[in-house]
Every structure is written in structure tokens, then in C-alpha cells.
Enzyme design. Structure first.
Site, PDB file in Angstrom:
ATOM      1  N   ASP A  23       0.877  -1.056   0.088  1.00  0.00           N
ATOM      2  CA  ASP A  23       0.120  -0.007   0.026  1.00  0.00           C
ATOM      3  C   ASP A  23       0.809   1.288  -0.091  1.00  0.00           C
ATOM      4  OD1 ASP A  23      -2.798   1.356   0.418  1.00  0.00           O
ATOM      5  OD2 ASP A  23      -1.573   1.969   2.161  1.00  0.00           O
ATOM      6  N   GLU A  74       1.542  -0.115  -4.703  1.00  0.00           N
ATOM      7  CA  GLU A  74       0.717   1.046  -5.022  1.00  0.00           C
ATOM      8  C   GLU A  74       1.587   2.323  -4.961  1.00  0.00           C
ATOM      9  OE1 GLU A  74      -3.269   3.628  -3.577  1.00  0.00           O
ATOM     10  OE2 GLU A  74      -1.897   2.407  -2.294  1.00  0.00           O
TER      11      GLU A  74
END
Length: 603
Positions: free
Chosen positions: A252, A289
């Protein structure tokens, strides 16, 4: 971390600044002895049955174990010993899956089924197999405070959230996925911790005091004590891949990692995962990401990059969303430029050093399309962020017609990248996917809601319609309704998704790992798009009017279509919001393209 040793239990914890450390087991507190590098250890005689424990740091606590495997009573309570090696795996024949050529399906355990558990999700795997999915990607499942949220507020990264079923249910889920031929990618969050239940600062310098994001304090990746903090992260990653047999990790928001060391954490992690992959003899993937549009993440370590396997590409989503919806507020504005989608399809990034008006500066850098294959970009027409971060969590199915939804699916699944679907999109789910929380602390819940309103204001969305994240109905509204998938428009679109996945699987040129094999042309008014590979051509009419598309071979065989497709006077004519997939012979440019296989040639 606690490990079982027959009739005694070994306890160890990193607390480099502590004067005394004790472990509380039952009614008794047992002292730990200081060993090397800030670690403390002891063995404690224990009776049979569950062993709950916590640590006293200089008399304060007891706190849950930072490496706790299980939190049966929540993140503020004692940890419970769990031995992952005790699970009876049956996936010994599982050899893993390569990311190149695969289709990913992103889901949230709490809203994928009515029950919201790992076992209930496992009961739905047949649907994913029939859809043509290769990987299941789970939003974070680590332990967080409260009953339900998206998962990005985790505070005990080694523990599986108990309402989902805990660690053994997680192992059952992965085992079931492998039995069904599906790989598992786990979303993990290493850039911050949640606001409630984070006791890491009581143990040592896990967090920075001089850097934070909108989500919380940054991890200490480069200051004093950061060796052990990085070890904490890397051990966690290897635990998912090793102890829980996971096939890949989605990292993330890596742009929020503050790391100035000569060997970046991401590169160090890639090396550790590569070593584990060699040891277990199956592919293990790392997907980032990132908001940076920096190809260094997916450049090999041999070429000076970090060596990650893939990264998410929001530019693809934004360009496709604008072409379909015409929405140009906030960060969508730049993607109204003519040819934005075609540029993204052939070059990977739209912002590759161009001006980003949303950021007020130039952004990104080009991908070296000679050395980086397109499969290293994960793309989507929907994902948890792009839906859930809208003011009311509305899916495209609430505003786009069936033809537009089919176009989104075709461009995503038949494009050159690694496609990812978001749960329910394959049947045009009518349920929203909203931002929901269940913070037990009222003040924290109110602060979270205020923060969301500030984000929506910048996008120009109506703040008055924003649902309260703390309202249980916000969570319940976001659960998929499985009863609708076999009726009406839902069934029609589901059948088309399955057809697209089959076409992708059966036509090798759609999995060609060369950017040179990708050709895209678009009308100046963005009304149509032609995406051509060696033998497959996708023609899309974004317009609400029928459009003649000159230059498309009239005699080409139609492989699939959605909407109306006619031949008239030697030209193909597409009806409003329609598409056609054609079997087309190679052109001279295709024949002269380099045939050098990619380092990630699709299976």
C-alpha cells in the site's frame, strides 16, 4: 513473538530502550532477560490449552505482542499464542502462478459476502474460477480496532482480524484457493499504523517523530533503531508468503515510505522475497501502489531499480473513466486531453513528465518500453479506492449504461497490462462500496468523517451526500448482493466478462509482453478507440451516436461484440456505446517488430 516449546513457552520481544521487560501469563508476571540488539527472551512453564499473554515494559502494560499471531479479544487485549505450522496444508502440488498473463480479482472480506468471513468467501471461489480469474487479492486482513473497516487502519500486522475468522480461517482460505487453482495476493500496509491500538512506540522507535502522512506517523526506516524496524516489516512480508502460503503482496502507498538509506526498504524486500521464492520453488510477486509514476519501482535490481514485479497504474483508470463518463473534476481534468487513453495504452503512464494541474507541477517520468513489459502495470476500471473514495461510493454501474460498462471491461481485459477486477463489477453490482469505519472512540469517528469531507471538497463533490462512515448502515449497504448476478443486465454483463476472460486466455497475442506489440489510435474528438495487437483488434465507440470507423478490415472475423456492429460500404459502423473484437491479419509493422521475448513471457 511467542513460540511453543513442549511444556514451556518461549517469549521474545524487541524493546531496546526498556529497563525491565516482563511477560504476563495468567496471573503471573515473568521477567525476561536482555540479550543482544535490544531483544529480551525467557521460557515460561505453561499449562495446556490456550495461552494468552502480554508484555509489561518498565512496569507499564500489559501490551499485546508486536508480533502477535492472534488477538481473540481485540487489539487492546492480550495476545494468544498461535503456531501457523500446526495447520494441515493440502496444497503441496501447488506450483504458483506468474503475474504476467494473469487476471486479478480484488475483494474485501467483510463485504464480499453477507457473512463477511474468510470461510464464507471460500465458498464463493467457484464463481471466480468460472469468471476466469487467476489471483484473488484481499484488502488488508491484519488486526484493527473495531469490527469493520477497509483494513488500512491495522495496528497488529502479524495477526489476522478475528471477526474474519482469525489465522486458521485465513490458512483454510488460502488452501481452498490453491485447490481451486487460484493464487492469493495479500494487501499489506507498511507506511503507517492505525490510530487506535498502536502500542509499538511503547516497545521501541518504530515510528518517526518528524514525518507523517494524512494517515498517521511514518515508520522509522532510516533512523536509529531502523534495522529492527525494517526487519519487522520484512519478517511480516515473508510470514504471509511462507507461513500462510500467499503468492504475492500488494504494498500500500509506497510513496508514503520515508526512506533515505542507500539500500531502500523496497529493494531489500524484493531481494528477500526473491530468495524465499527460490527456496519454496514457486513464483512470489510484489506489487506496489505508488502515486509517483516512477518506473524505478519495476526496473530490475540488475538495472538499478527496486526489482518489484508490478505497480498499480491509476493513469489507465483515469483516462478510461474520463473517456466513458466525461467527468473532469479534480485529478480527472488532465485526462480529458485528446489521445490520453491511447497514450496510456502504448506508453504505460499518461503523466510521464507532463504537467499535472491537480498537483500544480510536472509529474512522473517515462517507462523504458524496451526493457519493461506491460504486464508490470496493474490496471483496472474499478478498484476499492476509485469507488470507495467517491463521495457516495457509487459504482460506474449507477451512471453508465451496459455498453459503456462492457467497453470498460474490454479495454481492461484485452489491453496489454495485468488486469484487475473489483468485486461485483463483473455483474454490474448495484450496491455501492462506501467508506466505512467502526471506531469505538466517538472522537476518532468524528475526526475521520471530517477528514473525508475535506478530501471530497477538493474533488468538487457534493459533501452533503456523504454517508457517515460510523453508521453501521454504511457498511451494510456496501455488501454485495449475490442474488442479482443471474438476472437482467447483471447476467448479460457477467456472461460478457467471462467471454472476455476466455478470449484473453485463448489468444496468445493478447498476452504478448512487448510494448512494441501494442498499437492504439483514437479519434480527435475521443469518440472512438482502436486497440490492435498482432492478430486481435478491439474497436470501441465511446460516443452516444453510431460512428463509421474507416480503416478497419471489412472481412475480419468478429470474435466478440457488445452492442451493434454493422458493415456498410466497406467500413465498419459501430452503434452507440458499442464494441467489436476482430481477428485481423498482422500488418507490415507487426511483421517487422522485434520478436525478442520478454524476460516475463506470458505462459
Amino acid at each position: 513473538m511467542a513460540t511453543d516449546r513442549s511444556r514451556s513457552q518461549a517469549f521474545e520481544v524487541w524493546a531496546p530502550e526498556a529497563t525491565t521487560v516482563q511477560v504476563v501469563v495468567g496471573e503471573a508476571a515473568h521477567p525476561l532477560q536482555a540479550v543482544a540488539d535490544g531483544w529480551w527472551r525467557t521460557d515460561v512453564p505453561v499449562p495446556g490449552g490456550p495461552i494468552d499473554y502480554g508484555y509489561l515494559i518498565d512496569g507499564a502494560g500489559p501490551y499485546p505482542d508486536p508480533r502477535s499471531r492472534r488477538q481473540p479479544n481485540g487489539v487492546h487485549a492480550l495476545s494468544r499464542v498461535y503456531d501457523p505450522d500446526g495447520f494441515a496444508w493440502t496444497d503441496h502440488a501447488w506450483s504458483g502462478r506468474q503475474l504476467a498473463g494473469a487476471v486479478i480479482y480484488e475483494l474485501h472480506i467483510g463485504t464480499f459476502t453477507t457473512e463477511g468471513t474468510l470461510d464464507a468467501a471460500a465458498a464463493r471461489l467457484d464463481h471466480l474460477v468460472e469468471l476466469g480469474v487467476d489471483f484473488v487479492e484481499l484488502l488488508p486482513v491484519n488486526a484493527f480496532n473495531g469490527v469493520h473497516n477497509w483494513g488500512y487502519d491495522g495496528v497488529l500486522w502479524y495477526a489476522v482480524h478475528e471477526p474474519y475468522g482469525g489465522p486458521e480461517a485465513y490458512q483454510r482460505f488460502v488452501n481452498s484457493c490453491h485447490a481451486a487453482g487460484l493464487g492469493v495476493i495479500q494487501d499489506v500496509v507498511y507506511n503507517h499504523l492505525g490510530p487506535s491500538g498502536n502500542y509499538l512506540p511503547q516497545f521501541g522507535p518504530y515510528l518517526r517523530t518528524d514525518a507523517a502522512s494524512t494517515w498517521g506517523s511514518a515508520l522509522n526506516l532510516d533512523g536509529p533503531g531502523s534495522d529492527e524496524v525494517r526487519r519487522y516489516i520484512i519478517d511480516n512480508a515473508l510470514g504471509w508468503l511462507g507461513d500462510y502460503h500467499v503468492d504475492g503482496l500488494r504494498l500500500d502507498a509506497v510513496h508514503a515510505l520515508v526512506d533515505t538509506r542507500a539500500l531502500p526498504l523496497l529493494e531489500e524486500l524484493a531481494g528477500a522475497v526473491a530468495s524465499l521464492s527460490a527456496a519454496v520453488q514457486r513464483p512470489l510477486s510484489l506489487i506496489a501502489e505508488s502515486d509517483l509514476n516512477n518506473p524505478i519501482l519495476i526496473t530490475s535490481r540488475e538495472s538499478g531499480g527496486y526489482g518489484l514485479d508490478a505497480q498499480w497504474n491509476d493513469d489507465f483508470h483515469h483516462a478510461l473513466h474520463v473517456a466513458l463518463s466525461g467527468e473532469v473534476t479534480g485529478y480527472y481534468a488532465d485526462f480529458a486531453a485528446p489521445g490520453a487513453l491511447a497514450k496510456t495504452l502504448t506508453g504505460g503512464f499518461f503523466h510521464d513528465g507532463t504537467m499535472s494541474t491537480f498537483r500544480g507541477r510536472h509529474h512522473g517520468r517515462p517507462i523504458d518500453t524496451r526493457t519493461i513489459p506491460p504486464a508490470r502495470l496493474v490496471v483496472y476500471s474499478q478498484d476499492h479506492d476509485q469507488i470507495g473514495n467517491r463521495a457516495i461510493g457509487d459504482r460506474p454501474s449507477s451512471t453508465l449504461d451496459d455498453g459503456q460498462l462492457a467497453i470498460a471491461a474490454a479495454v481492461t481485459l484485452l489491453g496489454p497490462f495485468t488486469p484487475m477486477l473489483f468485486m461485483g463489477e463483473e455483474w454490474a453490482a448495484s450496491t455501492p462500496w462506501q467508506f466505512f469505519t467502526s471506531h469505538p472512540e466517538p472522537d476518532l469517528g468524528q475526526a475521520t468523517a471530517r477528514g473525508r469531507l475535506a478530501e471530497f471538497a477538493r474533488m468538487g463533490w457534493d459533501e452533503s451526500a456523504v454517508p457517515n462512515p460510523q453508521d453501521p448502515q454504511t457498511f451494510l449497504r456496501s455488501k454485495l448482493d449475490w442474488t442479482e448476478k443471474d438476472d437482467g443486465r447483471h447476467a448479460r454483463l457477467l456472461a460478457f466478462y467471462r467471454e472476455l476472460a476466455r478470449i484473453r486466455r485463448e489468444r496468445p497475442d493478447l498476452r504478448d509482453q512487448r510494448f512494441a506489440s501494442v498499437h492504439a489510435d483514437a479519434a480527435a474528438d475521443a469518440a472512438w478507440l482502436v486497440l490492435r495487437r498482432e492478430r486481435t483488434t478491439l474497436v470501441v465507440n465511446f460516443s452516444a451516436d453510431a460512428r463509421p470507423l474507416p480503416g478497419i478490415v471489412p472481412a475480419a472475423e468478429v470474435i466478440a461484440s457488445f452492442g451493434s456492429c454493422l458493415s456498410a460500404g466497406g467500413d465498419r459502423t459501430l452503434g452507440p456505446h458499442s464494441l467489436v473484437v476482430l481477428d485481423t491479419p498482422p500488418t507490415d509493422s507487426d511483421r517487422h517488430a522485434s520478436r525478442t521475448p520478454s524476460e516475463e513471457a506470458a505462459p
